[in-house]
Every structure is written in C-alpha cells, then in structure tokens.
Design an enzyme around this catalytic site. Structure first.
Site, PDB file in Angstrom:
ATOM      1  N   ASP A 143      -3.346   5.630   6.725  1.00 18.29           N
ATOM      2  CA  ASP A 143      -3.794   6.878   7.326  1.00 18.29           C
ATOM      3  C   ASP A 143      -4.710   6.537   8.510  1.00 18.29           C
ATOM      4  O   ASP A 143      -4.229   6.315   9.620  1.00 18.29           O
ATOM      5  CB  ASP A 143      -4.506   7.671   6.218  1.00 18.29           C
ATOM      6  CG  ASP A 143      -4.960   9.044   6.637  1.00 18.29           C
ATOM      7  OD1 ASP A 143      -4.460   9.549   7.658  1.00 18.29           O
ATOM      8  OD2 ASP A 143      -5.825   9.630   5.959  1.00 18.29           O
TER       9      ASP A 143
ATOM     10  N   GLY B 186      -6.288   3.787   8.755  1.00 21.08           N
ATOM     11  CA  GLY B 186      -6.124   2.344   8.956  1.00 21.08           C
ATOM     12  C   GLY B 186      -7.347   1.550   8.534  1.00 21.08           C
ATOM     13  O   GLY B 186      -7.329   0.316   8.527  1.00 21.08           O
TER      14      GLY B 186
ATOM     15  N   ARG C  28       0.034  11.657  -8.992  1.00 26.13           N
ATOM     16  CA  ARG C  28       0.571  10.351  -8.597  1.00 26.13           C
ATOM     17  C   ARG C  28       1.971  10.153  -9.152  1.00 26.13           C
ATOM     18  O   ARG C  28       2.759   9.388  -8.617  1.00 26.13           O
ATOM     19  CB  ARG C  28      -0.308   9.219  -9.148  1.00 26.13           C
ATOM     20  CG  ARG C  28      -1.712   9.181  -8.560  1.00 26.13           C
ATOM     21  CD  ARG C  28      -2.398   7.886  -8.998  1.00 26.13           C
ATOM     22  NE  ARG C  28      -3.835   7.904  -8.776  1.00 26.13           N
ATOM     23  CZ  ARG C  28      -4.431   7.622  -7.621  1.00 26.13           C
ATOM     24  NH1 ARG C  28      -3.697   7.324  -6.566  1.00 26.13           N
ATOM     25  NH2 ARG C  28      -5.735   7.629  -7.499  1.00 26.13           N
TER      26      ARG C  28
ATOM     27  N   ASP D  49      -2.516  10.689  -4.726  1.00 29.71           N
ATOM     28  CA  ASP D  49      -3.144  11.687  -5.600  1.00 29.71           C
ATOM     29  C   ASP D  49      -3.926  12.740  -4.842  1.00 29.71           C
ATOM     30  O   ASP D  49      -4.274  12.569  -3.673  1.00 29.71           O
ATOM     31  CB  ASP D  49      -4.118  10.989  -6.552  1.00 29.71           C
ATOM     32  CG  ASP D  49      -5.378  10.504  -5.830  1.00 29.71           C
ATOM     33  OD1 ASP D  49      -5.233   9.762  -4.842  1.00 29.71           O
ATOM     34  OD2 ASP D  49      -6.487  10.893  -6.241  1.00 29.71           O
TER      35      ASP D  49
ATOM     36  N   LYS E 234       0.965   7.392   8.426  1.00 29.64           N
ATOM     37  CA  LYS E 234       0.545   8.649   9.060  1.00 29.64           C
ATOM     38  C   LYS E 234      -0.191   8.311  10.354  1.00 29.64           C
ATOM     39  O   LYS E 234      -1.426   8.307  10.398  1.00 29.64           O
ATOM     40  CB  LYS E 234      -0.394   9.376   8.088  1.00 29.64           C
ATOM     41  CG  LYS E 234      -0.430  10.886   8.252  1.00 29.64           C
ATOM     42  CD  LYS E 234      -1.593  11.491   7.488  1.00 29.64           C
ATOM     43  CE  LYS E 234      -1.368  11.655   6.016  1.00 29.64           C
ATOM     44  NZ  LYS E 234      -2.566  12.216   5.314  1.00 29.64           N
TER      45      LYS E 234
ATOM     46  N   THR F 187      -8.862   1.152   5.570  1.00 29.55           N
ATOM     47  CA  THR F 187      -8.707   0.354   4.344  1.00 29.55           C
ATOM     48  C   THR F 187      -7.940  -0.943   4.615  1.00 29.55           C
ATOM     49  O   THR F 187      -8.355  -2.026   4.211  1.00 29.55           O
ATOM     50  CB  THR F 187      -7.952   1.155   3.255  1.00 29.55           C
ATOM     51  OG1 THR F 187      -8.597   2.408   3.079  1.00 29.55           O
ATOM     52  CG2 THR F 187      -7.919   0.417   1.934  1.00 29.55           C
TER      53      THR F 187
ATOM     54  N   GLU G  13       0.836  -1.207   0.000  1.00 23.58           N
ATOM     55  CA  GLU G  13       0.000   0.000   0.000  1.00 23.58           C
ATOM     56  C   GLU G  13       0.871   1.258   0.000  1.00 23.58           C
ATOM     57  O   GLU G  13       2.007   1.235   0.480  1.00 23.58           O
ATOM     58  CB  GLU G  13      -0.894  -0.084   1.247  1.00 23.58           C
ATOM     59  CG  GLU G  13      -1.762   1.085   1.558  1.00 23.58           C
ATOM     60  CD  GLU G  13      -2.860   1.381   0.556  1.00 23.58           C
ATOM     61  OE1 GLU G  13      -2.522   1.556  -0.629  1.00 23.58           O
ATOM     62  OE2 GLU G  13      -4.021   1.465   0.961  1.00 23.58           O
ATOM     63  N   ASP G  14       0.347   2.335  -0.541  1.00 26.65           N
ATOM     64  CA  ASP G  14       1.097   3.588  -0.547  1.00 26.65           C
ATOM     65  C   ASP G  14       1.152   4.242   0.829  1.00 26.65           C
ATOM     66  O   ASP G  14       2.177   4.760   1.247  1.00 26.65           O
ATOM     67  CB  ASP G  14       0.495   4.572  -1.576  1.00 26.65           C
ATOM     68  CG  ASP G  14      -1.015   4.755  -1.425  1.00 26.65           C
ATOM     69  OD1 ASP G  14      -1.621   4.164  -0.510  1.00 26.65           O
ATOM     70  OD2 ASP G  14      -1.601   5.484  -2.250  1.00 26.65           O
TER      71      ASP G  14
HETATM   72  P1  IMP Z   1      -6.882   4.885   5.232  1.00 30.41           P
HETATM   73  O1  IMP Z   1      -7.414   6.147   5.827  1.00 30.41           O
HETATM   74  O2  IMP Z   1      -5.757   4.312   6.076  1.00 30.41           O
HETATM   75  O3  IMP Z   1      -7.983   3.898   5.006  1.00 30.41           O
HETATM   76  O4  IMP Z   1      -6.248   5.292   3.856  1.00 30.41           O
HETATM   77  C1  IMP Z   1      -6.953   5.205   2.686  1.00 30.41           C
HETATM   78  C2  IMP Z   1      -6.204   5.714   1.512  1.00 30.41           C
HETATM   79  O5  IMP Z   1      -6.307   7.127   1.519  1.00 30.41           O
HETATM   80  C3  IMP Z   1      -4.707   5.467   1.416  1.00 30.41           C
HETATM   81  O6  IMP Z   1      -4.399   4.227   0.907  1.00 30.41           O
HETATM   82  C4  IMP Z   1      -4.315   6.527   0.441  1.00 30.41           C
HETATM   83  O7  IMP Z   1      -4.497   6.096  -0.879  1.00 30.41           O
HETATM   84  C5  IMP Z   1      -5.271   7.649   0.776  1.00 30.41           C
HETATM   85  N1  IMP Z   1      -4.573   8.680   1.557  1.00 30.41           N
HETATM   86  C6  IMP Z   1      -4.347   8.741   2.874  1.00 30.41           C
HETATM   87  N2  IMP Z   1      -3.646   9.835   3.202  1.00 30.41           N
HETATM   88  C7  IMP Z   1      -3.404  10.488   2.041  1.00 30.41           C
HETATM   89  C8  IMP Z   1      -2.683  11.696   1.690  1.00 30.41           C
HETATM   90  O8  IMP Z   1      -2.098  12.402   2.524  1.00 30.41           O
HETATM   91  N3  IMP Z   1      -2.662  12.000   0.368  1.00 30.41           N
HETATM   92  C9  IMP Z   1      -3.262  11.258  -0.601  1.00 30.41           C
HETATM   93  N4  IMP Z   1      -3.928  10.139  -0.317  1.00 30.41           N
HETATM   94  C10 IMP Z   1      -3.999   9.751   0.985  1.00 30.41           C
HETATM   95 MG    MG Z   2      -4.204   3.750  -1.238  1.00 31.22          MG
END
Ligand code: IMP
Ligand code: MG
Length: 173
Positions: A100, A102, A162, A156, A128, A104, A96-97
């Site tokens: 954030d 968590g 990207r 993105d 993060k 996903t 994963e990139d």
């Molecule tokens: P989650 O909040 O951990 O579920 O993250 C979901 C997705 O949000 C990540 O896989 C990223 O693709 C995207 N994301 C989270 N933080 C950022 C950011 O700072 N910039 C761009 N995309 C983000």
């Molecule tokens: Mg992502």
C-alpha cells in the site's frame, strides 16, 4: 460486514498465483530459496504460492505491526516475531498480501539486508500504487487494485474477513 462487492474473484487470484509461482520457480532454479511470509495477512497467499512453486523451498514467517487504526497504517513498523532460521547467505523472498504505502516492505527489505542474505526480493499478491509513500522495488508484482480498502484473501478489517476467498471492497461496515 453489511455490504461489499467482489473486486477479484477466486479464479483470478489462482491464475495470478500460478503466474508468479512459474516465474519464481524459473528464477530461483538451483538456488537456496527461503519464502518469508509476512504475518498475519500473508499466510493465505504464501500457502497458495508455495504449493505452485516447483523447486524445493524453505518457509519461514515474520510478524510485523504498523501501529494505527483499522484502515490506516501509522508508518511506524515494529517486528513482533523475527524469522526462526538463520538466513545469512540465503536468497530471501518476502511474501506479502498487499503493498500500500510501501512503508512496511521498505522496512523489511532493509531489515533483511542487514542479515547478510544473498538476495532479498519481494512478492506481493496485491498492489495499491495510488497510495505509495516510498519507492519500493517489487520483483514479483501481483494484481493492481484501485485506491480502495479491501478485505479477504488474508486482508482484514479489525482482525476479521481474512478467510474470504475473494478480495472484496467494503462499502459499508
Ligand atoms: P503498507 O502501507 O504498504 O506498509 O502496508 C501495510 C499493510 O497494511 C499491508 O501489508 C496490509 O496488511 C495492510 N493493508 C494495506 N491496504 C489494505 C487494505 O486495503 N485492506 C486491508 N489491509 C490493508
Ligand atoms: Mg500485511
């Protein structure tokens, strides 16, 4: 994009990839490993990571969306495209990139666990932790970043940026 500042240089991203790839190559030696890139953001990191891994691996992709606006995920995860191969009995490493909130990755870990994989682990380029909403164990943790919205290296804003080689903080859009 009007204004941005570089947070992580191309060089530091490369070093990070090498370190993670070495660990992965050691840990999965002799095992059947499938790298599963999370589209779209994970495609650049996966391409870099895979080329630094020294053991044979299979590569697959999953596509998810977390409905929301451009900078906030809604917390509702939906699978847009599942992996192509049968991963039953395989070691899966989700690539994963960014982690954030968590949400996903927590969803994806459960999703793969129901497929009867031998193991399901996570490798992320960026982390993060400030915005975490749910506990998620990250076995291969990339670089920690502050609570700022970043783009580049796969990430993105509204579908763009990207392809930037660095991770940058958007100051003004
Ligand atoms: P989650 O909040 O951990 O579920 O993250 C979901 C997705 O949000 C990540 O896989 C990223 O693709 C995207 N994301 C989270 N933080 C950022 C950011 O700072 N910039 C761009 N995309 C983000
Ligand atoms: Mg992502």
């Amino acid at each position: 994009m009007v204004k941005y500042k570089v947070l992580i240089s191309e060089e530091r991203l490369k070093e990070n990839v090498k370190e993670l790839a070495e660990q992965i190559s050691r840990d999965y030696e002799g095992k059947e490993l499938v790298l599963v890139g999370v589209l779209k953001g994970g495609f650049i990191f996966l391409a870099d990571l895979a080329r630094e891994i020294s053991i044979p691996v299979k590569i697959d992709f999953i596509s998810v969306s977390s409905y929301g606006n451009a900078t906030e995920s809604s917390g509702v995860v939906k699978i847009i495209k599942d992996v192509d191969a049968d991963v039953t009995g395989k070691h899966v490493l989700i690539v994963e990139d960014m982690i954030d909130t968590g949400v996903t990755l927590n969803y994806l870990k459960d999703f793969f666990s129901t497929k009867g994989c031998k193991s399901v682990k996570i490798c992320t380029a960026l982390n993060k932790p400030a915005r975490r909403k749910t506990d998620v164990v990250i076995e291969y943790k990339g670089m920690e970043i502050p609570d700022e919205f970043v783009v580049g290296y796969g990430l993105d804003y509204a579908g763009k940026y990207r392809n930037l080689k660095e991770v940058v903080v958007v100051e003004e859009i």
